[in-house]
Structures are given as C-alpha cells and as structure tokens.
Design an enzyme around this catalytic site. Structure first.
Site, PDB file in Angstrom:
ATOM      1  NE  ARG A  96      -1.769  -2.019   3.226  1.00 28.08           N
ATOM      2  CZ  ARG A  96      -2.054  -2.553   4.395  1.00 28.08           C
ATOM      3  NH1 ARG A  96      -3.264  -2.458   4.879  1.00 28.08           N
ATOM      4  NH2 ARG A  96      -1.125  -3.165   5.093  1.00 28.08           N
TER       5      ARG A  96
ATOM      6  CB  SER B 277      -7.315  -6.715   8.663  1.00 29.65           C
ATOM      7  OG  SER B 277      -7.104  -7.447   7.490  1.00 29.65           O
TER       8      SER B 277
HETATM    9  P1  ADP Z   1       0.412  -9.249   7.924  1.00 28.59           P
HETATM   10  O1  ADP Z   1       0.064  -9.279   9.375  1.00 28.59           O
HETATM   11  O2  ADP Z   1       1.291 -10.390   7.483  1.00 28.59           O
HETATM   12  O3  ADP Z   1       0.905  -7.910   7.412  1.00 28.59           O
HETATM   13  P2  ADP Z   1      -2.097  -8.681   6.571  1.00 28.59           P
HETATM   14  O4  ADP Z   1      -3.286  -9.564   6.515  1.00 28.59           O
HETATM   15  O5  ADP Z   1      -2.255  -7.388   7.286  1.00 28.59           O
HETATM   16  O6  ADP Z   1      -0.971  -9.585   7.190  1.00 28.59           O
HETATM   17  O7  ADP Z   1      -1.568  -8.369   5.105  1.00 28.59           O
HETATM   18  C1  ADP Z   1      -1.135  -9.398   4.251  1.00 28.59           C
HETATM   19  C2  ADP Z   1      -0.522  -8.793   2.998  1.00 28.59           C
HETATM   20  O8  ADP Z   1      -1.545  -8.133   2.258  1.00 28.59           O
HETATM   21  C3  ADP Z   1       0.551  -7.738   3.260  1.00 28.59           C
HETATM   22  O9  ADP Z   1       1.548  -7.845   2.251  1.00 28.59           O
HETATM   23  C4  ADP Z   1      -0.186  -6.439   3.132  1.00 28.59           C
HETATM   24  O10 ADP Z   1       0.664  -5.383   2.747  1.00 28.59           O
HETATM   25  C5  ADP Z   1      -1.179  -6.794   2.033  1.00 28.59           C
HETATM   26  N1  ADP Z   1      -2.369  -5.958   2.088  1.00 28.59           N
HETATM   27  C6  ADP Z   1      -3.204  -5.733   3.128  1.00 28.59           C
HETATM   28  N2  ADP Z   1      -4.193  -4.880   2.806  1.00 28.59           N
HETATM   29  C7  ADP Z   1      -3.975  -4.534   1.502  1.00 28.59           C
HETATM   30  C8  ADP Z   1      -4.612  -3.652   0.568  1.00 28.59           C
HETATM   31  N3  ADP Z   1      -5.673  -2.906   0.927  1.00 28.59           N
HETATM   32  N4  ADP Z   1      -4.102  -3.540  -0.680  1.00 28.59           N
HETATM   33  C9  ADP Z   1      -3.003  -4.254  -1.029  1.00 28.59           C
HETATM   34  N5  ADP Z   1      -2.331  -5.085  -0.204  1.00 28.59           N
HETATM   35  C10 ADP Z   1      -2.805  -5.229   1.049  1.00 28.59           C
END
Ligand code: ADP
Length: 160
Positions: A90, A128
């Site tokens: 992001r 999230s």
């Molecule tokens: P973590 O705790 O491993 O960061 P997340 O579920 O928060 O797990 O995110 C998993 C992946 O998805 C990460 O690489 C994060 O940057 C990506 N991600 C989360 N939200 C978005 C979004 N809105 N757009 C693009 N990538 C996202």
C-alpha cells in the site's frame, strides 16, 4: 514452477487482499493464501473462522487455495516446494516492513523470493484493522469486505 503462497494474518480478509490474490492469479497458476499466526497480533477471528471465510470468498477463483501455518513462512514453503511469496504494497509505510521481511526470508532460505503487487488505488487505505474498528463501532463495512466477512463481523460484534 508457477505456484506461490500469499501469507498474511487476513484478520479478516478484505477486498484489498482479494484484489492482490486475483491479480496474482494472472501470474501464477496456483496461489495458496496462507493464514499465518502473527505472534505480535491478538486475532479477532480464530484460524478456523478465518479459513471458513476465506474458503467462501475464494470459492469462485480457479487456482486459489487456502491453508494455515503456525511457524515460519519459509518452513511451510520449503515443505511444499514453493519458492515464491506474494505480498501487497500500500502506501510507503508498508515498504520498510515488507523489505526487511523479504530479505529476512531470503536469508533463511536463499531460494525464496517475494513478489510485490501494488494495491489498487481504491484500496490504498484499506486494512483489516480499519475494518475491525469500523465494524466494532457499528459502521457498515460492506464496501471493504466480501459478504461472508461482513456477516461474520456483525455476528461477532452483536450488530443486527
Ligand atoms: P500481515 O500481518 O502479514 O501484514 P495482513 O493480513 O495485514 O498480514 O496483510 C497481508 C498482505 O496483504 C501484506 O503484504 C499487506 O501489505 C497486504 N495488504 C493488506 N491490505 C492490503 C490492501 N488494501 N491492498 C493491497 N495489499 C494489502
């Protein structure tokens, strides 16, 4: 081999995650969304709940799978003969964390690489944690998550 994993907490899965997944399926023929335990985060949903929601959300996507793992992502990848992870990026704030994790994973297993896909602009500020906060306070998150997740969030926080 054009298979990869997409590891993350997915607590819960959002339309931002699903957009990355769909676009990655244009590059890889098989992509496993790996629900990984982050020891620094207290999850809202159990692993089972997350797996159920994700299974429903990806049911129409050929090549998409879901699995979970408690441990190092590279250990899971090595066991399954998968050398590539997909992650989403992001705003610039994601970069430093993603950069250090990608390099750390490669120092744990030299064959392991990470492919980054840039977020779709409309999901730039979607996370999230924002979804959890809005939902907890009774806000409508239908524009941020698939319907099965929206329903579970309402049940979880006791909103009609
Ligand atoms: P973590 O705790 O491993 O960061 P997340 O579920 O928060 O797990 O995110 C998993 C992946 O998805 C990460 O690489 C994060 O940057 C990506 N991600 C989360 N939200 C978005 C979004 N809105 N757009 C693009 N990538 C996202």
């Amino acid at each position: 081999m054009d298979i990869a994993i997409y590891p993350g907490s997915f607590d819960p899965i959002t339309l931002g995650h699903l957009n990355i997944l769909e676009r990655a399926l244009g590059i890889f023929s098989e992509l496993t969304l790996l629900v990984a335990i982050n020891p620094n985060k207290e999850p809202l949903f159990s692993q089972e709940e997350s797996m159920e929601m994700i299974s429903e959300a990806i049911s129409g996507l050929p090549g998409a799978k879901v699995d979970f793992h408690n441990g190092l992502t590279v250990d899971y990848a090595r066991e399954h003969g998968i050398c590539t992870a997909v992650r989403g990026l992001r705003a610039v704030t994601d970069f430093e964390h993603e950069f250090s994790m990608a390099l750390t994973n490669r120092s744990l297993w030299a064959d392991f690489d990470t492919v980054f896909l840039m977020t779709k602009a409309e999901y730039m500020y979607l996370s999230s944690s924002v979804v959890r906060q809005v939902s907890q306070m009774g806000g409508n998150v239908a524009q941020f998550v698939p319907p099965c997740v929206e329903r579970r969030l309402r049940e979880k926080f006791g909103h009609a």
